[in-house]
Design a protein around this motif. Structure first.
Motif, PDB file in Angstrom:
ATOM      1  N   HIS A 196      39.386  49.883  41.149  1.00 56.37           N
ATOM      2  CA  HIS A 196      40.106  48.609  41.187  1.00 56.37           C
ATOM      3  C   HIS A 196      41.187  48.721  42.261  1.00 56.37           C
ATOM      4  CE1 HIS A 196      38.465  47.329  37.270  1.00 56.37           C
ATOM      5  NE2 HIS A 196      38.674  48.566  36.859  1.00 56.37           N
ATOM      6  N   CYS A 200      43.856  42.181  41.507  1.00 62.46           N
ATOM      7  CA  CYS A 200      42.896  43.203  41.919  1.00 62.46           C
ATOM      8  C   CYS A 200      42.187  42.719  43.170  1.00 62.46           C
ATOM      9  CB  CYS A 200      41.904  43.454  40.782  1.00 62.46           C
ATOM     10  SG  CYS A 200      40.651  44.685  41.149  1.00 62.46           S
ATOM     11  N   GLU A 233      39.906  44.585  44.807  1.00 63.90           N
ATOM     12  CA  GLU A 233      38.709  45.394  45.018  1.00 63.90           C
ATOM     13  C   GLU A 233      37.645  44.824  44.098  1.00 63.90           C
ATOM     14  OE1 GLU A 233      37.265  48.438  47.238  1.00 63.90           O
ATOM     15  OE2 GLU A 233      39.419  48.078  47.114  1.00 63.90           O
ATOM     16  N   TYR A 234      36.496  44.406  44.627  1.00 64.63           N
ATOM     17  CA  TYR A 234      35.488  43.809  43.746  1.00 64.63           C
ATOM     18  C   TYR A 234      35.034  44.844  42.723  1.00 64.63           C
ATOM     19  CZ  TYR A 234      31.698  41.354  41.708  1.00 64.63           C
ATOM     20  OH  TYR A 234      30.898  40.758  40.768  1.00 64.63           O
ATOM     21  N   CYS A 235      35.164  44.507  41.428  1.00 68.80           N
ATOM     22  CA  CYS A 235      34.930  45.506  40.388  1.00 68.80           C
ATOM     23  C   CYS A 235      33.982  45.012  39.315  1.00 68.80           C
ATOM     24  CB  CYS A 235      36.260  45.943  39.784  1.00 68.80           C
ATOM     25  SG  CYS A 235      37.253  44.570  39.170  1.00 68.80           S
ATOM     26  N   HIS A 271      36.146  40.742  37.672  1.00 68.17           N
ATOM     27  CA  HIS A 271      37.071  40.884  38.805  1.00 68.17           C
ATOM     28  C   HIS A 271      38.089  39.741  38.892  1.00 68.17           C
ATOM     29  CE1 HIS A 271      38.605  41.696  42.766  1.00 68.17           C
ATOM     30  NE2 HIS A 271      38.167  40.542  43.194  1.00 68.17           N
ATOM     31  N   MET A 295      41.174  39.691  36.598  1.00 65.48           N
ATOM     32  CA  MET A 295      42.174  40.760  36.662  1.00 65.48           C
ATOM     33  C   MET A 295      43.433  40.286  37.364  1.00 65.48           C
ATOM     34  SD  MET A 295      40.222  44.343  37.224  1.00 65.48           S
ATOM     35  CE  MET A 295      41.720  45.275  36.945  1.00 65.48           C
TER      36      MET A 295
END
Ligand code: CUA
Length: 151
Positions: free
Chosen positions: A98, A133, A135-137, A141, A144
Motif C-alpha cells: 500500500h 493510498c 498504490e493500487y492494492c 483500494h 483506503m
C-alpha cells in the motif's frame, strides 16, 4: 562422449541454480534490503508499536504515530497531532503493498508487508489532512482513506 559432456554440464548448471536459490533465500532471511526494520506480517498486531496503533508522545517535541495499512483501510485510531512538532510515522502492512500518503504534504510512503517504513514530518499549519493510498492494492483500494487532525 558428447553425452558425458552434456551430463556434466547439466549437473554443473543444476548446482549453480541451487546455489543461487540458496544464497537468495539466505540473504532474504538475514539481510533486509536498505537496512529497514523488518516485521512478521502475521504478528503485526502483537508487535510494538503496532499492538497499540495511534499517537504516542515520545518527549516534549516528538510524537510517534503507528499505523497498520491493510485492505480495506488503515488501523489508525484518533489521529490528532500538534503542529510544529516532529511527528515520526511508522507504517507497516499486513497483506499487500500500500502507500501512506498525506495530501498536501511531503509524506508519501510505500508500505510493504514485512517492513516498517518510517518517515519524520513536521506540520506547519493546523487543519485536517486527508490520508490516502496511492498504490493500487486490489478491490478495496478506493476505500483506503483516513484523516489526521493537526491542532
Ligand atoms: Cu491500499 Cu491502495
Amino acid at each position: 562422449k558428447f553425452e558425458k559432456i552434456w551430463l556434466t554440464f547439466g549437473i554443473v548448471a543444476l548446482a549453480v541454480f541451487l546455489g543461487v536459490v540458496g544464497v537468495s533465500a539466505f540473504s532474504q532471511d538475514h539481510t533486509p534490503a536498505g537496512g529497514m526494520d523488518t516485521i512478521d506480517p502475521k504478528k503485526v498486531n502483537e508487535t510494538a508499536p503496532f499492538d497499540k496503533p495511534g499517537v504516542t508522545q515520545l518527549d516534549d517535541d516528538t510524537y510517534q504515530v503507528a499505523i497498520v495499512a491493510m485492505a480495506f483501510g488503515y488501523n489508525a485510531p484518533d489521529l490528532k497531532v500538534p503542529a510544529g512538532k516532529e511527528i515520526i510515522f511508522k507504517v507497516t502492512s499486513t497483506d499487500v503493498v500500500h502507500s501512506f500518503t498525506i495530501d498536501n504534504t511531503k509524506v508519501n510512503m510505500m508500505v510493504v508487508p514485512g517492513r516498517i517504513t518510517t518517515k519524520s514530518y513536521t506540520f506547519d499549519k493546523p487543519g485536517k489532512y486527508l490520508i490516502l493510498c496511492n498504490e493500487y492494492c486490489g478491490t478495496g483500494h478506493h476505500m483506503m482513506f483516513n484523516e489526521i487532525e493537526v491542532y
